[in-house]
Design an enzyme around this catalytic site. Sequence first.
Site, PDB file in Angstrom:
ATOM      1  N   ARG A  50      -4.392  18.974  -5.638  1.00 12.62           N
ATOM      2  CA  ARG A  50      -4.392  17.643  -5.001  1.00 12.62           C
ATOM      3  C   ARG A  50      -3.693  16.649  -5.920  1.00 12.62           C
ATOM      4  O   ARG A  50      -2.967  15.773  -5.480  1.00 12.62           O
ATOM      5  CB  ARG A  50      -5.824  17.171  -4.675  1.00 12.62           C
ATOM      6  N   TYR A 107       7.309   1.136  14.514  1.00 12.30           N
ATOM      7  CA  TYR A 107       6.887   2.453  15.007  1.00 12.30           C
ATOM      8  C   TYR A 107       5.461   2.348  15.565  1.00 12.30           C
ATOM      9  O   TYR A 107       4.586   1.758  14.927  1.00 12.30           O
ATOM     10  CB  TYR A 107       6.958   3.460  13.857  1.00 12.30           C
ATOM     11  N   ASP A 181      10.820   1.170   6.120  1.00  6.27           N
ATOM     12  CA  ASP A 181      10.651   2.512   6.687  1.00  6.27           C
ATOM     13  C   ASP A 181      12.056   3.015   7.006  1.00  6.27           C
ATOM     14  O   ASP A 181      12.700   2.538   7.942  1.00  6.27           O
ATOM     15  CB  ASP A 181       9.765   2.432   7.929  1.00  6.27           C
ATOM     16  N   LYS A 206      11.132  13.883  10.195  1.00  2.52           N
ATOM     17  CA  LYS A 206      12.299  13.616  11.022  1.00  2.52           C
ATOM     18  C   LYS A 206      13.573  14.138  10.333  1.00  2.52           C
ATOM     19  O   LYS A 206      13.700  15.326  10.172  1.00  2.52           O
ATOM     20  CB  LYS A 206      12.368  12.126  11.348  1.00  2.52           C
TER      21      LYS A 206
END
Length: 387
Positions: A50, A107, A181, A206
């Site tokens: 982690r 978004y 973004d 994406k």
Amino acid sequence: MPKKDSFETLAIHAGQAPDPATGAVITPIYQTSTYAQEQVGVTKGYDYSRTINPTRSALEACLAALEGQGIDGPTYGLAFASGMAAIDTLLKLVKPGEHVVASNDVYGGTYRLFERVLADYGLKFSYVDVSNPQQVEAALLPETRLVWIETPTNPLLKISDIAETAARIKNKNSQIKLAVDNTFASPYLQQPLALGADFVVHSTTKYLGGHSDVVGGAIVTQDATAYEKLKFLQNAVGAVPGPMDVWLTLRGIKTLALRMERHSANAMRIAEYLSHHSVVAEVIYPGLPEHPGHQVAKRQMRLFGGMVSLVLKNGAAAANRMVASTRIFTLAESLGGVESLIEVPAAMTHASVSGSPLEVPGGLVRLSVGIEHVDDLLDDLEQALKV
Ligand SMILES: *Cc1c(COP(=O)(O)O)cnc(C)c1O
């Protein structure tokens, strides 16, 4: 890998020297949660996945190099389990009572996180047309800490002037940070840090991943203090990606430059074709000279990207018919993969924001133009628009 290497070279090599243990040319998938310690607290730099994992570290270094390609000094990358996890982690730098200015074409998932999750924790949000930097400036309050922009936006492909927005914000209050973004452009087309942004955020799902086979997110910054806080949060909150997912993303990034060239060339041809089509009322593509953000896009982007939106004269019914009639364009949400996708935002990706400042017209169709042969894509659109 020194940053003076070109983008294409960094995309293939940054953070990815051959494996020191075996010489493996490709970064291994270190599918492990924990690491042997020689003595208590004596590690090889890795203790628990982690906190740190070598495959993830390779992706983080690569993303930092790509977003930092145009600037001097170090840049820092952090990878997350999704774009939303990256955004949520970054928003943890904003405290209850503080204020964020965001795009009114943000978004949808980001809007949902802001309004339906973070607002309950006392964060305040305003939504403005960020393609107008004066509107951003006018929305700044004494308690504003962050400005959140996307450019191009989804699905209306509005363009914000990153450099001018950064200058106006800093001029008013140097404490306010600018986050961009950069999902729709990818670092190949646009590098916001070089234009004055403090943080770049990605849904690596994406274009960076590029093959519609993985979900992931990232933050890149030059701000060493903010990076230390974000790295603490990445470990403390734990929304980290697994080694297989970061490996797929690393693999996708190697061809990012080639893919973005083709996505952009195909999208330009399609936008030009659609803008002469009799059933199409409007084509929205920043590469078209009539797009209101064309000049800014030309300045801050290398090419205009693979996303094209269009409005059909006969509205929602025609949009629904068109998207049900394509053969190569697949009717699906998401974007940025090698394959072409088509969707109706009002009924699909943007259904949850109807009645909000983000509502979009029913006759709007969004294309994520893939890297297939453009003639096949044009034929497909031609027959679908006849239906
Ligand atoms: C998809 C997307 C996100 C969210 O990313 P996930 O990986 O789906 O969590 C954020 N911003 C933009 C612009 C996106 O397209």
